[in-house]
Scaffold this active site. Structure first.
Site, PDB file in Angstrom:
ATOM      1  N   HIS A 229      14.006  55.946 -47.697  1.00  0.00           N
ATOM      2  CA  HIS A 229      14.183  55.267 -46.408  1.00  0.00           C
ATOM      3  C   HIS A 229      12.832  54.903 -45.806  1.00  0.00           C
ATOM      4  CE1 HIS A 229      12.835  58.263 -43.343  1.00  0.00           C
ATOM      5  NE2 HIS A 229      13.020  59.107 -44.333  1.00  0.00           N
ATOM      6  N   CYS A 230      12.886  53.969 -44.843  1.00  0.00           N
ATOM      7  CA  CYS A 230      11.736  53.667 -43.989  1.00  0.00           C
ATOM      8  C   CYS A 230      12.216  53.799 -42.543  1.00  0.00           C
ATOM      9  CB  CYS A 230      11.136  52.303 -44.317  1.00  0.00           C
ATOM     10  SG  CYS A 230      12.286  50.919 -44.281  1.00  0.00           S
ATOM     11  N   THR A 231      11.788  52.936 -41.654  1.00  0.00           N
ATOM     12  CA  THR A 231      12.214  53.058 -40.262  1.00  0.00           C
ATOM     13  C   THR A 231      13.518  52.302 -40.013  1.00  0.00           C
ATOM     14  OG1 THR A 231       9.974  53.433 -39.412  1.00  0.00           O
ATOM     15  CG2 THR A 231      11.580  52.571 -37.857  1.00  0.00           C
TER      16      THR A 231
ATOM     17  N   THR B  68      12.465  49.551 -47.656  1.00  0.00           N
ATOM     18  CA  THR B  68      13.652  50.093 -48.325  1.00  0.00           C
ATOM     19  C   THR B  68      14.418  48.990 -49.032  1.00  0.00           C
ATOM     20  OG1 THR B  68      13.826  51.930 -46.766  1.00  0.00           O
ATOM     21  CG2 THR B  68      15.848  51.264 -47.895  1.00  0.00           C
TER      22      THR B  68
END
Length: 260
Positions: free
Chosen positions: A146-148, A154
């Site tokens: 994941h990222c933000t 992602t």
């Protein structure tokens, strides 16, 4: 909350993390017509999990969580501990927020996003990070990355995984754009906050940074073609992934054929 694949298998949805989903979708067709295996790799936006959703994520039996965010992003909200799932960090350069603050036109925001996606291909730092991510995923699942927002860094990893699995480009693009549907509610809240603080015109300026757009994906593909010829060469020569690593990824990604 769950949804079903075409064969009736339940796919987990998490109410508190709206862009959490199985990389396999509802069983995308991969190489040799074999479906992409569900329950192996998951993608998400940042893990702001409710207690109920943390329990649901823990029940997946995750063996790893891969965080693509910067140190500053992580400091603002650290991932929760998920039992049995060691946390790994690969810092991929995402949207430079200091440049977002200086945007004045919608067109400038689109160009910024194009540069971000070209950076996924052209930046040595990004290539090294993506290589580390795919090496880690090749160890097998179930793993979550994941990222933000779960849409750019992602989204690129998910697009590469589906390509390795042999999924066609039209399906990869549809899956990439699914972020816009899944994240509609949280994006609307963000737009309302922007409008309240900076006015409705600012929403129109910043909107390209809040969505997935096929143009951005194409910007990355164009850089791949210019520098490496095709995605297979990008994976091999740009990221330095050997055929053994790519074959391990394929073996995890594709369902095993049923015996005759």
């Amino acid at each position: 909350m769950s949804e079903q694949t075409s064969d009736g298998t339940d796919l987990l949805r998490l109410a508190s993390v709206d862009n959490f989903r199985d990389v396999a979708g509802r069983g995308y067709a991969g190489a040799d017509g074999r479906p992409v295996a569900t329950g192996v790799f998951y993608r998400s936006n940042e893990l702001r999990l409710s207690g109920e959703d943390l329990a649901a994520a823990s029940a997946l039996g995750l063996t790893g969580i891969i965080d693509l965010r910067s140190d500053a992003e992580i400091e603002r909200h650290r991932d929760p501990d998920v039992p049995g799932a060691p946390w790994r960090h690969f810092d991929v350069i995402g949207i430079p927020m200091e440049q977002v603050a200086g945007l004045r036109t919608h067109e400038a925001a689109v160009e910024l996003m194009d540069r971000v996606y070209r950076g996924f291909v052209e930046s040595e730092h990004c290539r090294s990070a993506f290589a580390g991510v795919l090496d880690a995923l090749a160890e097998g699942g179930p793993q979550l990355f994941h990222c933000t927002a779960g849409k750019d860094r992602t989204g690129w990893v998910a697009a590469l995984l589906l390509h390795v699995a042999g999924v066609d480009d039209a399906t990869i693009e549809r899956d990439y754009l699914l972020t816009n549907t899944r994240s509609e509610a949280s994006r609307t809240r963000t737009e309302q906050e922007i409008a309240a603080h900076l006015g409705q015109q600012a929403v129109e300026v910043f909107e390209p940074t809040l969505v997935a757009d096929a143009e951005y994906l194409q910007a990355a593909y164009t850089s791949v073609e210019r520098l490496y010829g095709d995605r297979d060469s990008y994976l091999r020569d740009g990221l330095g992934l050997g055929e053994a690593t790519l074959e391990r990824l394929r073996s995890h990604l594709l369902q095993t054929p049923l015996p005759d």
